[in-house]
Write an enzyme that holds these catalytic residues in place. Structure first.
Site, PDB file in Angstrom:
ATOM      1  CD  GLU A   1      44.122  22.320  50.525  1.00  0.00           C
ATOM      2  OE1 GLU A   1      43.681  22.140  49.383  1.00  0.00           O
ATOM      3  OE2 GLU A   1      45.288  22.694  50.748  1.00  0.00           O
TER       4      GLU A   1
ATOM      5  CD  GLU B   1      41.545  25.348  44.238  1.00  0.00           C
ATOM      6  OE1 GLU B   1      41.446  26.547  44.580  1.00  0.00           O
ATOM      7  OE2 GLU B   1      42.635  24.760  44.147  1.00  0.00           O
TER       8      GLU B   1
HETATM    9  O1  KIV Z   1      46.702  20.425  43.665  1.00  0.00           O
HETATM   10  C1  KIV Z   1      46.656  19.511  44.507  1.00  0.00           C
HETATM   11  O2  KIV Z   1      47.590  18.718  44.669  1.00  0.00           O
HETATM   12  C2  KIV Z   1      45.434  19.394  45.295  1.00  0.00           C
HETATM   13  C3  KIV Z   1      45.460  18.494  46.488  1.00  0.00           C
HETATM   14  C4  KIV Z   1      46.457  18.912  47.476  1.00  0.00           C
HETATM   15  C5  KIV Z   1      44.099  18.299  47.066  1.00  0.00           C
HETATM   16  O3  KIV Z   1      44.469  20.006  45.000  1.00  0.00           O
END
Ligand code: KIV
Length: 270
Positions: free
Chosen positions: A187, A120
């Site tokens: 997201e 991220e």
């Molecule tokens: O951790 C996760 O499942 C994710 C997705 C929802 C994109 O990052």
């Protein structure tokens, strides 16, 4: 590329080529049996750090460890044959420096056999992404709503609402693209923002709560199957309702045990 006809493992180079073609299908998987069930239908299996909440009952993704991600990542690789497996780098395992990120991402790749890692962050992570991709580690980026930064945002909030935020997101995505991320998860952003990013990038955008304009979609499998109770984000479409099915089966088993209706002769070694 068609998942139905493909027999070999998908690598990130093929995923990248799907930009503006058939939308990419991505679902989370945390175990070998679920990976086996999903594998014939998806392009990407994401071992998301959402497993902290979904599997471990933790309050957020912040408590997830590298060891958890490696164990579940290895299980998903063992349970699948065709999908490109992407494993999340957990909070604290990559933000300190590109070197820290490389050390931990290399462990994830070598100990799980997965094809890529996801991390991220926006423009501030571009240097790290460039460091990893230059050293043999394919990276999927993740911008917009970033659950690992919930303490900074003060919860889970839709991103890119203002024109200035949209511009910041585009600049972040372009920096990550220049750092050779092969795809980017977007997201919790407005449709106009998702469309803008998708149009201006050369790498696929994978949306979650980001509209049909993206080059692909990802959902948490347990949400899609109706396996979780409690809060469901607006962007989830539930395709099955498995919780009552499980409850009914377990209720019946408990009743059968208590009335001595289980086991019956057909379950006995004679
Ligand atoms: O951790 C996760 O499942 C994710 C997705 C929802 C994109 O990052």
């Amino acid at each position: 590329m068609s998942v139905a006809t493909q027999t070999k493992r998908l690598y990130t180079a093929s995923i990248k080529k799907q930009k503006r073609k058939t939308p990419l299908v991505c679902l989370t998987a945390y175990s070998a049996p679920m990976a086996t069930l999903l594998d014939p239908y998806v392009d990407i299996l994401l071992v998301g750090d959402s497993l902290g909440m979904v599997v471990y009952g933790l309050p957020s993704t912040l408590q997830v460890t590298l060891e958890m991600m490696i164990n579940h990542g290895a299980a998903v690789v063992r349970g699948s044959q065709k999908a490109c497996v992407v494993v999340d780098l957990p909070f604290g395992s990559y933000q300190q420096s590109p070197q820290q990120a490389f050390q931990n991402a290399a462990r994830v790749l070598s100990e799980t056999g997965c094809q890529a890692v996801k991390l991220e962050g926006g423009a501030e992570m571009a240097e790290t992404v460039a460091f990893l991709t230059a050293r043999g580690i394919p990276v999927m980026a993740h911008i917009g709503l970033q659950p690992q930064s919930m303490n900074v945002y003060g919860g889970f909030k839709v991103q890119g609402k203002q024109p200035s935020e949209q511009q910041t997101l585009l600049e972040a995505a372009q920096a990550l693209e220049a750092a050779r991320a092969f795809a980017v998860v977007i997201e919790g952003v407005k449709e106009t923002t998702a469309r803008h990013l998708t149009e201006h990038l050369t790498i696929p955008t994978i949306g979650i709560g980001a509209s049909v304009t993206c080059d692909g979609q990802v959902l948490v499998t347990d949400d899609l199957l109706g396996l979780l109770s409690g809060f469901q984000p607006k962007f989830v479409k539930q395709y099955a309702t498995l919780t009552p099915v499980i409850t009914k089966a377990v209720e019946q088993f408990a009743a059968d045990v208590r009335t001595r209706d289980f086991p019956t002769p057909s379950q006995l070694y004679l």
